[in-house]
Design a protein around this motif. Sequence first.
Motif, PDB file in Angstrom:
ATOM      1  N   TYR A  81      79.044  23.178 137.649  1.00 29.25           N
ATOM      2  CA  TYR A  81      80.148  22.310 138.079  1.00 29.25           C
ATOM      3  C   TYR A  81      79.732  21.319 139.155  1.00 29.25           C
ATOM      4  CZ  TYR A  81      80.710  25.350 142.238  1.00 29.25           C
ATOM      5  OH  TYR A  81      80.517  26.048 143.407  1.00 29.25           O
ATOM      6  N   SER A  83      81.825  19.719 142.305  1.00 32.05           N
ATOM      7  CA  SER A  83      83.093  19.802 143.035  1.00 32.05           C
ATOM      8  C   SER A  83      83.543  18.403 143.454  1.00 32.05           C
ATOM      9  CB  SER A  83      82.966  20.699 144.265  1.00 32.05           C
ATOM     10  OG  SER A  83      82.346  19.996 145.325  1.00 32.05           O
ATOM     11  N   PHE A 103      83.462  27.796 148.031  1.00 35.59           N
ATOM     12  CA  PHE A 103      82.545  27.620 146.898  1.00 35.59           C
ATOM     13  C   PHE A 103      81.462  26.614 147.304  1.00 35.59           C
ATOM     14  CE2 PHE A 103      84.847  28.874 142.738  1.00 35.59           C
ATOM     15  CZ  PHE A 103      85.590  29.857 143.371  1.00 35.59           C
ATOM     16  N   ASP A 105      79.304  23.225 146.910  1.00 30.52           N
ATOM     17  CA  ASP A 105      79.764  21.930 146.399  1.00 30.52           C
ATOM     18  C   ASP A 105      79.260  21.672 144.983  1.00 30.52           C
ATOM     19  OD1 ASP A 105      81.172  21.305 148.697  1.00 30.52           O
ATOM     20  OD2 ASP A 105      79.497  20.245 149.625  1.00 30.52           O
ATOM     21  N   LEU A 226      86.562  30.694 138.469  1.00 31.17           N
ATOM     22  CA  LEU A 226      87.482  29.633 138.059  1.00 31.17           C
ATOM     23  C   LEU A 226      88.120  30.065 136.751  1.00 31.17           C
ATOM     24  CD1 LEU A 226      88.645  26.673 137.958  1.00 31.17           C
ATOM     25  CD2 LEU A 226      86.614  26.105 136.611  1.00 31.17           C
ATOM     26  N   LEU A 363      86.356  22.721 144.197  1.00 32.64           N
ATOM     27  CA  LEU A 363      86.192  22.645 142.745  1.00 32.64           C
ATOM     28  C   LEU A 363      87.435  22.097 142.057  1.00 32.64           C
ATOM     29  CD1 LEU A 363      84.619  23.034 140.187  1.00 32.64           C
ATOM     30  CD2 LEU A 363      84.975  25.497 140.346  1.00 32.64           C
ATOM     31  N   GLY A 366      87.384  18.732 140.465  1.00 35.72           N
ATOM     32  CA  GLY A 366      85.992  18.489 140.113  1.00 35.72           C
ATOM     33  C   GLY A 366      85.834  18.596 138.598  1.00 35.72           C
ATOM     34  N   VAL A 368      83.745  20.930 135.276  1.00 36.01           N
ATOM     35  CA  VAL A 368      82.892  22.018 134.774  1.00 36.01           C
ATOM     36  C   VAL A 368      82.424  21.655 133.368  1.00 36.01           C
ATOM     37  CG1 VAL A 368      82.819  24.443 134.042  1.00 36.01           C
ATOM     38  CG2 VAL A 368      84.026  23.811 136.119  1.00 36.01           C
ATOM     39  N   LEU A 387      91.644  29.322 141.212  1.00 32.33           N
ATOM     40  CA  LEU A 387      90.344  29.576 141.846  1.00 32.33           C
ATOM     41  C   LEU A 387      90.455  30.848 142.675  1.00 32.33           C
ATOM     42  CD1 LEU A 387      89.898  25.873 142.684  1.00 32.33           C
ATOM     43  CD2 LEU A 387      88.101  27.167 141.551  1.00 32.33           C
TER      44      LEU A 387
END
Length: 428
Positions: A81, A83, A103, A105, A226, A363, A366, A368, A387
Amino acid sequence: MRTHFSKEITNPEAFKNQLLTWSQQFREVVFLDSNNYHQKYSSYDCVLAVDAFTSLQTDFHNAFEEIKQYQQQTKDWLFGYFSYDLKNDTEKLASNNFDGLHFPDLFFFQPKKLFLLKGNQLEVHYLLLCDDEFELDFKEILNNKHQPIIDNRQPIIKQRISKEDYLSKVNKMLEHIQRGDIYEANFCMEFFAEKAIINPVEIYQKLNAISIPPFATFFKNNKHYLLSASPERYLRKEGNKVISQPIKGTAKRFSDEDLDQKSKTDLAENPKERSENVMIVDLVRNDLSKTATKGSVEVEELCGIYSFEQVHQMISTITSTVAENRSPVEIIKSTFPMGSMTGAPKISAMNIIENLEETKRGLYSGAVGYFSPENDFDFNVVIRSILYNAENEYLSFSVGSAVTSKAIPEKEYEECLLKAKAMFSVLQ
């Protein structure tokens, strides 16, 4: 080099659940499910990547350069991922709001074991294969019917920003718009629970079942989870074609067919929702043009209406053609964060967002997804997602809406609650 296998799966839906349950023995897991949603751009119905051979974990400092080098060195499948706070790597921005999740970044890993499902055909790609390892795994997957029992504790969900404060902050956003600082900004608020103990697989499956989105994701990095029911694609690359599909515009679903159709028609004709969408389409066109060959940026579909289990959404599709020498990470960096979660102009909107919001996005908002060995990629937008940090027992989900000059604060608040409905229902 990876060893390849193929299998025919008699019951793909059951197999997907068995794969997810089996995957929990590993420290790193990315499970992607399209839920058989009909879409023009798609490679697989379901993907599972587990067990890191190598990995990259970093904060925002020089993050894009690090993932670029990692991707070029491995020339392999990478899952992970970006973020939202990687914005601080590309612009003079900061993220100083409260963060209960902690988490990294950025996180990507090169999986030892990879499963790609399309219809009833399964492709398997293993690194470092031992004799009979795949056959033993496959037998174990098919026998995997039960999840480990976790003593779920119903989380007590709190709201980071009160309704009164939310309305006040949207009014401040409107003042910025009236002054000409911005045209549009995506303003978000967090719901959270402390001392939360949940079974992440069970919560993900419930969320996925009531949402049935095309970009569902279960992600695990040790104690970080997540659980995503995202309906939105951020960016995809197929050969030299790049596809972005921002969502702007949301309407409620109804069990009554006539009311549901009216809601859909009203969304399609709503001038506020259309103007929101068109502004972000212009922003995406501008972002894609930074890496596109001259004259190749096209709006393939403007303000199309798509129906999901919980809501109707307005989605546009913008495409471009990129030159062969453009690296995949360069394409992502030039468009990140996605316009649908920021606003226009983008940098000004992100500064105002940071000042008015009270939670570091991390995240949330962000992306994934994965890179393939052929330099293709596909990433979602992390929305409609829970999350969870199992180590400090902190659970979080955020929701937002686009504020334009036509915004009515109370209506924006109602839209946020509509988007939060699925997360509330699976947690309570």
